[in-house]
Scaffold this motif. Structure first.
Motif, PDB file in Angstrom:
ATOM      1  N   ALA A   1       0.831  -1.206   0.000  1.00  0.00           N
ATOM      2  CA  ALA A   1       0.000   0.000   0.000  1.00  0.00           C
ATOM      3  C   ALA A   1       0.864   1.255   0.000  1.00  0.00           C
ATOM      4  O   ALA A   1       0.567   2.228  -0.713  1.00  0.00           O
ATOM      5  N   PHE A   2       1.947   1.215   0.756  1.00  0.00           N
ATOM      6  CA  PHE A   2       2.880   2.345   0.786  1.00  0.00           C
ATOM      7  C   PHE A   2       3.449   2.597  -0.606  1.00  0.00           C
ATOM      8  O   PHE A   2       3.503   3.735  -1.074  1.00  0.00           O
ATOM      9  N   GLY A   3       3.840   1.528  -1.280  1.00  0.00           N
ATOM     10  CA  GLY A   3       4.384   1.668  -2.626  1.00  0.00           C
ATOM     11  C   GLY A   3       3.361   2.203  -3.599  1.00  0.00           C
ATOM     12  O   GLY A   3       3.656   3.080  -4.419  1.00  0.00           O
TER      13      GLY A   3
ATOM     14  N   PHE B   1       9.835  -2.468  -6.561  1.00  0.00           N
ATOM     15  CA  PHE B   1       9.289  -2.406  -5.213  1.00  0.00           C
ATOM     16  C   PHE B   1       8.098  -3.352  -5.080  1.00  0.00           C
ATOM     17  O   PHE B   1       7.998  -4.124  -4.119  1.00  0.00           O
ATOM     18  N   GLU B   2       7.195  -3.298  -6.057  1.00  0.00           N
ATOM     19  CA  GLU B   2       6.003  -4.153  -6.034  1.00  0.00           C
ATOM     20  C   GLU B   2       6.373  -5.640  -6.133  1.00  0.00           C
ATOM     21  O   GLU B   2       5.703  -6.487  -5.535  1.00  0.00           O
ATOM     22  N   THR B   3       7.412  -5.957  -6.883  1.00  0.00           N
ATOM     23  CA  THR B   3       7.875  -7.350  -6.956  1.00  0.00           C
ATOM     24  C   THR B   3       8.323  -7.819  -5.581  1.00  0.00           C
ATOM     25  O   THR B   3       8.006  -8.941  -5.162  1.00  0.00           O
ATOM     26  N   GLY B   4       9.038  -6.974  -4.863  1.00  0.00           N
ATOM     27  CA  GLY B   4       9.453  -7.324  -3.505  1.00  0.00           C
ATOM     28  C   GLY B   4       8.263  -7.604  -2.602  1.00  0.00           C
ATOM     29  O   GLY B   4       8.245  -8.595  -1.864  1.00  0.00           O
TER      30      GLY B   4
ATOM     31  N   SER C   1      16.296  -6.618  -0.508  1.00  0.00           N
ATOM     32  CA  SER C   1      17.202  -6.011  -1.486  1.00  0.00           C
ATOM     33  C   SER C   1      16.418  -5.270  -2.581  1.00  0.00           C
ATOM     34  O   SER C   1      16.861  -4.221  -3.056  1.00  0.00           O
ATOM     35  N   LEU C   2      15.251  -5.801  -2.961  1.00  0.00           N
ATOM     36  CA  LEU C   2      14.441  -5.098  -3.963  1.00  0.00           C
ATOM     37  C   LEU C   2      13.891  -3.780  -3.411  1.00  0.00           C
ATOM     38  O   LEU C   2      13.852  -2.771  -4.128  1.00  0.00           O
ATOM     39  N   TYR C   3      13.488  -3.775  -2.146  1.00  0.00           N
ATOM     40  CA  TYR C   3      13.028  -2.525  -1.536  1.00  0.00           C
ATOM     41  C   TYR C   3      14.174  -1.513  -1.513  1.00  0.00           C
ATOM     42  O   TYR C   3      13.991  -0.354  -1.895  1.00  0.00           O
TER      43      TYR C   3
END
Length: 127
Positions: A21-23, A39-42, A89-91
């Protein structure tokens, strides 16, 4: 161990919803489209593996020794490590733009694969 994994699964699942939700809302205007996808993938993989950890926790709690407990525990730890390294790491990559951070992402992916392999092994070697 099942109770511990259940608690961690719930925490990771809840955090995944919050991070997603933050993303989607707070970062939509601040990140590039590609960074937002990363970010969404993470967040997505965090949720998938929080659910996998939930399954491991439930199998430990209800299987009454039907499945190899050490193998299930290995699966659970691999899912935890995978979430921390892969999603983490993705974030970090998406928020900082420091591309070298992406070099450790495959280690988290390998932990996910090892976790799924351990879960398959537990299923195939049930008593």
């Amino acid at each position: 161990m099942g109770q511990f994994f259940l608690a961690i699964a719930a925490i990771f699942g809840g955090l995944s919803v919050g991070v997603g939700a933050f993303g989607a809302h707070a970062l939509k205007e601040k990140l590039t489209e590609r960074s937002l996808e990363i970010f969404e993938t993470g967040a997505r993989y965090q949720m998938y593996h929080a659910l996998a950890l939930l399954i491991v926790a439930l199998l430990i709690k209800i299987s009454d020794g039907q499945f190899s407990q050490p193998v299930l525990i290995a699966a659970g730890w691999n899912f935890i490590v995978g979430i921390l390294i892969f999603s983490g790491s993705l974030y970090a990559l998406s928020l900082t733009g420091i591309k070298v951070i992406g070099a450790i992402t495959p280690l988290g992916g390998a932990a996910f694969i090892a976790g799924w392999g351990a879960l398959a092994l537990a299923a195939l070697n049930n008593k």
